[in-house]
Enzyme design. Structure first.
Site, PDB file in Angstrom:
ATOM      1  CD  GLU A   1      -8.944   4.769  -0.855  1.00  0.00           C
ATOM      2  OE1 GLU A   1      -9.913   4.687  -0.085  1.00  0.00           O
ATOM      3  OE2 GLU A   1      -7.950   5.455  -0.593  1.00  0.00           O
TER       4      GLU A   1
ATOM      5  CG  HIS B   1      -8.951  -0.475   5.291  1.00  0.00           C
ATOM      6  ND1 HIS B   1      -8.819  -0.622   3.925  1.00  0.00           N
ATOM      7  CD2 HIS B   1      -8.387   0.711   5.597  1.00  0.00           C
ATOM      8  CE1 HIS B   1      -8.198   0.439   3.445  1.00  0.00           C
ATOM      9  NE2 HIS B   1      -7.916   1.258   4.427  1.00  0.00           N
ATOM     10  CG  ASP B   2     -11.236   3.030   4.394  1.00  0.00           C
ATOM     11  OD1 ASP B   2     -10.720   3.062   5.525  1.00  0.00           O
ATOM     12  OD2 ASP B   2     -10.606   3.261   3.342  1.00  0.00           O
TER      13      ASP B   2
ATOM     14  CG  ASP C   1      -2.167   0.691   1.169  1.00  0.00           C
ATOM     15  OD1 ASP C   1      -2.154   1.829   0.686  1.00  0.00           O
ATOM     16  OD2 ASP C   1      -3.195   0.131   1.597  1.00  0.00           O
TER      17      ASP C   1
ATOM     18  CG  ASP D   1      -4.388   6.007   1.259  1.00  0.00           C
ATOM     19  OD1 ASP D   1      -5.283   5.200   1.555  1.00  0.00           O
ATOM     20  OD2 ASP D   1      -4.266   7.127   1.808  1.00  0.00           O
TER      21      ASP D   1
HETATM   22  C1  NOJ Z   1      -7.906   5.895   2.566  1.00  0.00           C
HETATM   23  C2  NOJ Z   1      -7.612   4.733   3.449  1.00  0.00           C
HETATM   24  O1  NOJ Z   1      -8.205   3.580   2.919  1.00  0.00           O
HETATM   25  C3  NOJ Z   1      -8.128   5.088   4.815  1.00  0.00           C
HETATM   26  O2  NOJ Z   1      -8.124   3.993   5.687  1.00  0.00           O
HETATM   27  C4  NOJ Z   1      -7.280   6.214   5.346  1.00  0.00           C
HETATM   28  O3  NOJ Z   1      -7.784   6.647   6.590  1.00  0.00           O
HETATM   29  C5  NOJ Z   1      -7.270   7.397   4.387  1.00  0.00           C
HETATM   30  N1  NOJ Z   1      -7.122   7.002   3.016  1.00  0.00           N
HETATM   31  C6  NOJ Z   1      -6.137   8.312   4.712  1.00  0.00           C
HETATM   32  O4  NOJ Z   1      -4.919   7.717   4.364  1.00  0.00           O
END
Ligand code: NOJ
Length: 523
Positions: free
Chosen positions: A263, A324-325, A97, A200
């Site tokens: 992402e 994970h979000d 990542d 990211d």
């Molecule tokens: C996206 C990530 O998936 C998330 O978990 C993170 O908090 C934010 N970007 C900031 O890096």
């Protein structure tokens, strides 16, 4: 020849939560290595590991203080090298990542940058003067609190910008030295055999050079995520983002068969531009639409149709049900939808990314107030924005810490209830479990070119049923997914032979679809 990242299945590991090897209650790289045999048994082709770099952990690793090392919580650099080697020995590719948009405020670059206005690294981050009245340079908002995204630096009397926490200052990609240094961080891992990066919030890496205000969002209402008060034409997906994509792609292309996964949360027409006009940008801009659509056969059908229609020539699709979000799939929809969700993900045309635990049907954990970890939940409590529920430890067995860590150790997040049945050990011994179903689907996908490579045609189907055909020359399959809790007749042509059911049996070919059943027919 198709690329591995087209035919394969990606499995996302959130390292804090996968396997603890040293009894500190936090997962680590040696823990992942211990579980590689499981992943090989499951049949995944690649693993994407969320950040494990040295970090103050304000955002649990998405605040990176050194891109070329490993945080002691997670292990050592040699553990990372061993992880790459051991995964490769099992024919599993490794994706790391890369947090491209910001660093930790403890990264040496930022420590230098904030040390004085004339420091050579000052311009590596986004610094700006206050307005004449001392207020922030513009109205841009922070994602994790909906307040100004500008942080005042008393010592040097300027503001710095941060989309996320104040401890995550934004990098300035317009600065060529910073850019060169970050691209070298990519090479550091490519040289060690890493097969790709998940980038990211890549679509945020460039910001409006004139720092123009963002306009209000007319659809925002009180009670909604405060960050959404403004639209974001100037802080994400600005035209120069395509130049950024190309910088990274050029580095990936210095190596063989590497992948860049972005992402990116955008409507399809903008999302697909991240493949590049000549497929010269990101290989796989993540498609999150299945997460955001209402879970009905009709909505999901139109998601697939709209996406396929938007894809440019030569662009390879991909799909995601969770990460994970996002709250876990079975908690966002309903547990009885998990089987057809998994079948959809694993039979669509395009690369699937499976989030750890999805293969056993893990659900969100309950997080008591005194166990909240996510800074977002702490800053904006009670709106359900917090991400701890989907980050609870992987459920390996029915022992008190679910096999994630030793008995008597407190895991960093509580183990989700239900783990005594929803766990790998238990499901491995149940022939009809979600785990065994997922593994069968992975096998089928792997064994049949129609499924991992073939074309796709959406079919007419009764209300509540989603059906599509997958085909290559000489091989045709029909997928039929019953979203409803009722028996529904579905005919897929006369010669259809059922080769798979989410019930893990083979019902008679002419029988109606059972409640929430998914079937694969060979035509
Ligand atoms: C996206 C990530 O998936 C998330 O978990 C993170 O908090 C934010 N970007 C900031 O890096």
């Amino acid at each position: 020849m198709a690329h591995w990242w087209q035919t394969g299945i990606v499995y996302q590991i959130y390292p804090r939560s996968f396997q603890d090897s040293n009894d500190d209650g936090i997962g680590d790289l040696p823990g992942i290595i211990e579980r590689l045999d499981y992943l090989q048994w499951l049949g995944v082709d690649a693993i994407w590991v969320s950040p494990f770099y040295p970090s103050p952990m304000k955002d649990f690793g998405y605040d990176v203080a050194d891109y070329t090392d490993v945080d002691p919580i997670f292990g050592t650099l040699s553990d990372a090298e061993q992880l790459i080697a051991e995964a490769h020995a099992r024919n599993i590719k490794i994706i790391f990542d890369l947090v491209v948009n910001h660093t930790s405020d403890q990264h040496p670059w930022f420590l230098e940058s904030r040390s004085s206005r004339d420091n050579p690294k000052r311009d590596w981050y986004m610094w700006a003067d206050p307005k004449p009245d001392g207020s922030p340079p513009n109205n841009w908002l922070g994602h994790f609190d909906g307040e100004s995204a500008w942080e005042w630096d008393e010592a040097t009397e300027q503001y710095y910008y941060h989309t996320f926490l104040a401890e995550q200052p934004e990098l300035n990609w317009r600065n060529p030295e910073m850019r060169a240094a970050m691209l070298d961080n990519m090479r550091f891992w490519f040289d060690r055999g890493v097969d790709g990066f998940r980038l990211d919030v890549s679509y945020r890496a460039m910001k409006d050079a004139e720092l123009r205000d963002n306009p209000p969002n007319p659809d925002w209402e009180p009670g909604m995520d405060p960050f959404r008060r403004l639209l974001e034409p100037h802080t994400r997906n600005i035209p120069e983002i395509h130049t950024f994509n190309k910088w990274l792609r050029e580095v990936a292309d210095e190596y063989e068969e590497r992948v860049l996964i972005g992402e990116i949360s955008l409507p399809f027409e903008e999302l697909v531009k991240h493949y590049g006009e000549n497929n010269d940008e990101l290989h796989l801009p993540f498609n999150f639409d299945l997460i955001h659509r209402e879970w009905t056969a009709e909505e999901i059908r139109s998601s697939i149709a709209d996406y396929e229609a938007a894809l440019p020539e030569g662009a390879w699709p991909n799909y995601v049900l969770g990460n994970h979000d996002q709250h876990r799939f079975g908690s966002r929809t309903a547990p009885e939808q998990i089987r057809i969700g998994m079948m959809l993900l694993l039979t669509l045309r395009g690369t699937p990314t499976v989030y750890y635990g999805e293969e056993i049907g893990m659900l969100d954990g309950d997080i008591p107030l005194n166990r909240v970890q996510d800074p977002w939940e702490k800053n904006v409590p009670g709106l359900g924005l917090g991400r701890d529920p989907e980050r609870t430890p992987m459920q390996w067995d029915a022992s008190p810490q679910a096999g994630f860590t030793s008995e008597g150790v407190e895991a960093w997040l509580p183990i989700a209830s239900g783990y005594t049945t929803i766990n790998v050990n238990n499901e491995r011994s149940e022939p009809a479990s979600i785990l065994m179903m997922t593994r069968s689907l992975i096998r089928l996908r792997r064994d049949h070119a129609a499924l991992h490579l073939g074309g796709q045609t959406l079919l007419d189907a009764p209300e509540g049923v989603l059906a599509y055909e997958r085909q290559v020359e000489g091989e045709r399959f029909v997928v039929a997914l019953n979203f409803r809790g009722e028996y529904t007749a579905f005919a897929a042509g006369d010669e259809g032979n059922i080769v798979f059911s989410t019930y893990m049996d083979l019902p008679p070919a002419d029988s109606p679809l059972r409640p929430h059943e998914g079937r694969l027919l060979r035509i």
